[in-house]
Write a protein that holds these residues in place. Structure first.
Motif, PDB file in Angstrom:
ATOM      1  N   THR A 100       0.836  -1.205   0.000  1.00  0.00           N
ATOM      2  CA  THR A 100       0.000   0.000   0.000  1.00  0.00           C
ATOM      3  C   THR A 100       0.867   1.249   0.000  1.00  0.00           C
ATOM      4  OG1 THR A 100      -1.735  -1.213   1.161  1.00  0.00           O
ATOM      5  CG2 THR A 100      -1.867   1.195   1.219  1.00  0.00           C
ATOM      6  N   LEU A 101       1.937   1.246   0.779  1.00  0.00           N
ATOM      7  CA  LEU A 101       2.862   2.378   0.803  1.00  0.00           C
ATOM      8  C   LEU A 101       3.452   2.608  -0.583  1.00  0.00           C
ATOM      9  CD1 LEU A 101       4.357   4.470   2.563  1.00  0.00           C
ATOM     10  CD2 LEU A 101       6.120   2.734   2.904  1.00  0.00           C
ATOM     11  N   PHE A 102       3.867   1.532  -1.241  1.00  0.00           N
ATOM     12  CA  PHE A 102       4.407   1.647  -2.594  1.00  0.00           C
ATOM     13  C   PHE A 102       3.374   2.256  -3.534  1.00  0.00           C
ATOM     14  CE2 PHE A 102       4.642  -0.121  -6.884  1.00  0.00           C
ATOM     15  CZ  PHE A 102       5.866   0.372  -7.281  1.00  0.00           C
ATOM     16  N   ARG A 103       2.156   1.761  -3.500  1.00  0.00           N
ATOM     17  CA  ARG A 103       1.109   2.260  -4.402  1.00  0.00           C
ATOM     18  C   ARG A 103       0.772   3.726  -4.135  1.00  0.00           C
ATOM     19  NH1 ARG A 103      -0.007  -1.613  -7.660  1.00  0.00           N
ATOM     20  NH2 ARG A 103       0.078  -3.786  -7.030  1.00  0.00           N
ATOM     21  N   GLU A 104       0.918   4.157  -2.896  1.00  0.00           N
ATOM     22  CA  GLU A 104       0.697   5.572  -2.561  1.00  0.00           C
ATOM     23  C   GLU A 104       1.790   6.460  -3.170  1.00  0.00           C
ATOM     24  OE1 GLU A 104      -1.638   7.239  -0.547  1.00  0.00           O
ATOM     25  OE2 GLU A 104      -2.846   5.426  -0.350  1.00  0.00           O
ATOM     26  N   LEU A 105       2.996   5.924  -3.256  1.00  0.00           N
ATOM     27  CA  LEU A 105       4.144   6.724  -3.696  1.00  0.00           C
ATOM     28  C   LEU A 105       4.480   6.590  -5.178  1.00  0.00           C
ATOM     29  CD1 LEU A 105       6.501   6.041  -0.684  1.00  0.00           C
ATOM     30  CD2 LEU A 105       5.433   8.218  -1.270  1.00  0.00           C
ATOM     31  N   ALA A 106       4.144   5.460  -5.773  1.00  0.00           N
ATOM     32  CA  ALA A 106       4.554   5.196  -7.156  1.00  0.00           C
ATOM     33  C   ALA A 106       3.888   6.176  -8.110  1.00  0.00           C
ATOM     34  CB  ALA A 106       4.208   3.760  -7.544  1.00  0.00           C
ATOM     35  N   GLY A 107       4.687   6.719  -8.999  1.00  0.00           N
ATOM     36  CA  GLY A 107       4.172   7.646 -10.000  1.00  0.00           C
ATOM     37  C   GLY A 107       5.151   8.779 -10.217  1.00  0.00           C
ATOM     38  N   PRO A 108       4.939   9.551 -11.254  1.00  0.00           N
ATOM     39  CA  PRO A 108       5.858  10.657 -11.550  1.00  0.00           C
ATOM     40  C   PRO A 108       5.784  11.753 -10.494  1.00  0.00           C
ATOM     41  CG  PRO A 108       3.999  10.649 -13.076  1.00  0.00           C
ATOM     42  CD  PRO A 108       3.863   9.440 -12.218  1.00  0.00           C
ATOM     43  N   LEU A 109       6.941  12.337 -10.183  1.00  0.00           N
ATOM     44  CA  LEU A 109       7.010  13.398  -9.182  1.00  0.00           C
ATOM     45  C   LEU A 109       7.443  14.739  -9.761  1.00  0.00           C
ATOM     46  CD1 LEU A 109       8.749  11.520  -6.232  1.00  0.00           C
ATOM     47  CD2 LEU A 109       6.348  12.090  -6.452  1.00  0.00           C
ATOM     48  N   ALA A 110       8.240  14.711 -10.806  1.00  0.00           N
ATOM     49  CA  ALA A 110       8.804  15.953 -11.341  1.00  0.00           C
ATOM     50  C   ALA A 110       7.702  16.848 -11.905  1.00  0.00           C
ATOM     51  CB  ALA A 110       9.816  15.648 -12.429  1.00  0.00           C
ATOM     52  N   PRO A 111       7.690  18.105 -11.498  1.00  0.00           N
ATOM     53  CA  PRO A 111       6.719  19.029 -12.082  1.00  0.00           C
ATOM     54  C   PRO A 111       7.066  19.326 -13.539  1.00  0.00           C
ATOM     55  CG  PRO A 111       8.224  20.200 -10.620  1.00  0.00           C
ATOM     56  CD  PRO A 111       8.560  18.745 -10.511  1.00  0.00           C
ATOM     57  N   VAL A 112       6.045  19.539 -14.343  1.00  0.00           N
ATOM     58  CA  VAL A 112       6.271  19.885 -15.746  1.00  0.00           C
ATOM     59  C   VAL A 112       7.150  21.135 -15.785  1.00  0.00           C
ATOM     60  CG1 VAL A 112       5.160  20.635 -17.886  1.00  0.00           C
ATOM     61  CG2 VAL A 112       4.084  18.882 -16.458  1.00  0.00           C
ATOM     62  N   GLY A 113       8.184  21.081 -16.619  1.00  0.00           N
ATOM     63  CA  GLY A 113       9.083  22.223 -16.734  1.00  0.00           C
ATOM     64  C   GLY A 113      10.404  22.038 -16.015  1.00  0.00           C
ATOM     65  N   LEU A 114      10.526  21.023 -15.157  1.00  0.00           N
ATOM     66  CA  LEU A 114      11.801  20.769 -14.500  1.00  0.00           C
ATOM     67  C   LEU A 114      12.786  20.297 -15.570  1.00  0.00           C
ATOM     68  CD1 LEU A 114      13.411  20.602 -11.831  1.00  0.00           C
ATOM     69  CD2 LEU A 114      12.629  18.236 -11.641  1.00  0.00           C
ATOM     70  N   LYS A 115      13.829  21.102 -15.829  1.00  0.00           N
ATOM     71  CA  LYS A 115      14.715  20.875 -16.969  1.00  0.00           C
ATOM     72  C   LYS A 115      15.317  19.471 -17.020  1.00  0.00           C
ATOM     73  CE  LYS A 115      16.130  25.512 -18.093  1.00  0.00           C
ATOM     74  NZ  LYS A 115      17.232  26.349 -18.495  1.00  0.00           N
ATOM     75  N   SER A 116      15.823  18.975 -15.924  1.00  0.00           N
ATOM     76  CA  SER A 116      16.508  17.691 -15.952  1.00  0.00           C
ATOM     77  C   SER A 116      15.548  16.495 -16.007  1.00  0.00           C
ATOM     78  CB  SER A 116      17.405  17.556 -14.722  1.00  0.00           C
ATOM     79  OG  SER A 116      16.621  17.649 -13.544  1.00  0.00           O
ATOM     80  N   ALA A 117      14.245  16.759 -15.966  1.00  0.00           N
ATOM     81  CA  ALA A 117      13.273  15.663 -15.931  1.00  0.00           C
ATOM     82  C   ALA A 117      12.609  15.396 -17.275  1.00  0.00           C
ATOM     83  CB  ALA A 117      12.205  15.955 -14.888  1.00  0.00           C
ATOM     84  N   PHE A 118      12.794  16.295 -18.246  1.00  0.00           N
ATOM     85  CA  PHE A 118      12.105  16.150 -19.528  1.00  0.00           C
ATOM     86  C   PHE A 118      13.068  16.387 -20.686  1.00  0.00           C
ATOM     87  CE2 PHE A 118       8.876  17.137 -16.466  1.00  0.00           C
ATOM     88  CZ  PHE A 118       7.823  16.315 -16.834  1.00  0.00           C
ATOM     89  N   TYR A 119      12.807  15.713 -21.784  1.00  0.00           N
ATOM     90  CA  TYR A 119      13.529  15.942 -23.025  1.00  0.00           C
ATOM     91  C   TYR A 119      12.504  15.915 -24.152  1.00  0.00           C
ATOM     92  CZ  TYR A 119      16.682  15.268 -26.963  1.00  0.00           C
ATOM     93  OH  TYR A 119      17.349  15.410 -28.144  1.00  0.00           O
ATOM     94  N   ARG A 120      12.413  17.025 -24.874  1.00  0.00           N
ATOM     95  CA  ARG A 120      11.458  17.160 -25.976  1.00  0.00           C
ATOM     96  C   ARG A 120      10.039  16.769 -25.560  1.00  0.00           C
ATOM     97  NH1 ARG A 120      14.612  15.539 -31.541  1.00  0.00           N
ATOM     98  NH2 ARG A 120      16.277  17.038 -31.239  1.00  0.00           N
ATOM     99  N   GLY A 121       9.683  17.208 -24.357  1.00  0.00           N
ATOM    100  CA  GLY A 121       8.329  16.983 -23.869  1.00  0.00           C
ATOM    101  C   GLY A 121       8.080  15.619 -23.257  1.00  0.00           C
ATOM    102  N   MET A 122       9.096  14.777 -23.238  1.00  0.00           N
ATOM    103  CA  MET A 122       8.919  13.435 -22.667  1.00  0.00           C
ATOM    104  C   MET A 122       9.674  13.321 -21.343  1.00  0.00           C
ATOM    105  SD  MET A 122       9.216  11.013 -26.027  1.00  0.00           S
ATOM    106  CE  MET A 122      10.713  11.782 -26.641  1.00  0.00           C
ATOM    107  N   ARG A 123       9.036  12.670 -20.404  1.00  0.00           N
ATOM    108  CA  ARG A 123       9.641  12.458 -19.091  1.00  0.00           C
ATOM    109  C   ARG A 123      10.811  11.477 -19.229  1.00  0.00           C
ATOM    110  NH1 ARG A 123       7.485  13.658 -14.188  1.00  0.00           N
ATOM    111  NH2 ARG A 123       5.515  14.147 -15.192  1.00  0.00           N
ATOM    112  N   LEU A 124      11.962  11.838 -18.656  1.00  0.00           N
ATOM    113  CA  LEU A 124      13.143  10.978 -18.715  1.00  0.00           C
ATOM    114  C   LEU A 124      13.109   9.968 -17.575  1.00  0.00           C
ATOM    115  CD1 LEU A 124      15.925  13.608 -19.440  1.00  0.00           C
ATOM    116  CD2 LEU A 124      14.946  11.959 -21.028  1.00  0.00           C
ATOM    117  N   ALA A 125      13.391   8.719 -17.909  1.00  0.00           N
ATOM    118  CA  ALA A 125      13.442   7.662 -16.899  1.00  0.00           C
ATOM    119  C   ALA A 125      14.583   6.713 -17.232  1.00  0.00           C
ATOM    120  CB  ALA A 125      12.119   6.911 -16.859  1.00  0.00           C
ATOM    121  N   ALA A 126      15.088   6.062 -16.224  1.00  0.00           N
ATOM    122  CA  ALA A 126      16.166   5.089 -16.387  1.00  0.00           C
ATOM    123  C   ALA A 126      15.716   3.755 -15.808  1.00  0.00           C
ATOM    124  CB  ALA A 126      17.420   5.567 -15.660  1.00  0.00           C
ATOM    125  N   VAL A 127      16.113   2.685 -16.472  1.00  0.00           N
ATOM    126  CA  VAL A 127      15.813   1.341 -15.987  1.00  0.00           C
ATOM    127  C   VAL A 127      17.056   0.813 -15.287  1.00  0.00           C
ATOM    128  CG1 VAL A 127      15.192  -1.011 -16.658  1.00  0.00           C
ATOM    129  CG2 VAL A 127      14.180   0.929 -17.857  1.00  0.00           C
TER     130      VAL A 127
END
Length: 171
Positions: A100-127
């Motif tokens: 339940t704790l995981f499900r409460e927290l899982a999801g994107p956190l970066a606000p739209v416009g945070l430079k290091s979080a987006f590239y060409r309008g897409m959210r950056l993520a690493a596996v």
């Protein structure tokens, strides 16, 4: 009453406590119907942080992890419970609370416009990924498998964990 009641407000687990706040933990425990029933038992709120710390410091013993969490509170660092107390408290906590704790927290956190979080309008993520040893039971070996040598089980069954991490926030 256990001397560690209320300790979850003082736990220091680095950046984890920025998102896993005592209020969030309390809400999850309430949602899951987990309450401290025995006055001499380790408190459920503390056990949530302890279980998270076990994953972060998997090479350390229960005592070492507990000391990491309460070392800054002198009166508590002198009275670390034994391993069986932690084991019973984890069993009382159960897996539903952490899910339940995981499900409460899982999801994107970066606000739209945070430079290091987006590239060409897409959210950056690493596996990324890692392997955890799990208790050597028949059920765990069937579910997770594990190392094999000469056709025989060798070592603990292992859970493979794959994470998707948001680059801008490292969450």
């Amino acid at each position: 009453m256990h001397p560690w009641v209320g300790i979850s407000d003082h736990v220091r687990l680095g950046v984890v406590t920025r998102w896993v706040t005592p209020e969030l933990v309390g809400g999850v425990l309430e949602k899951c119907g987990v309450r401290d029933k025995k006055s001499g038992a380790l408190p459920a709120g503390f056990m949530v942080y302890f279980t998270l710390a076990l994953a972060l410091f998997q090479q350390d013993s229960y005592d070492d992890v507990a000391e990491q969490l309460v070392g800054s509170v002198p009166e508590l660092s002198e009275s670390i419970p034994n391993k069986s107390s932690f084991t019973r408290a984890r069993r009382r906590l159960g897996p539903r609370v952490l899910e339940t704790l995981f499900r409460e927290l899982a999801g994107p956190l970066a606000p739209v416009g945070l430079k290091s979080a987006f590239y060409r309008g897409m959210r950056l993520a690493a596996v990324d990924g890692f392997v955890l040893d799990v208790p050597d039971t028949t059920a765990n070996r069937a579910a997770f498998g594990g190392p094999v040598k000469n056709g025989q089980p060798a070592g603990f069954p292992q859970a493979r964990v794959v994470t998707l991490t948001e680059c801008g926030t490292h969450a």
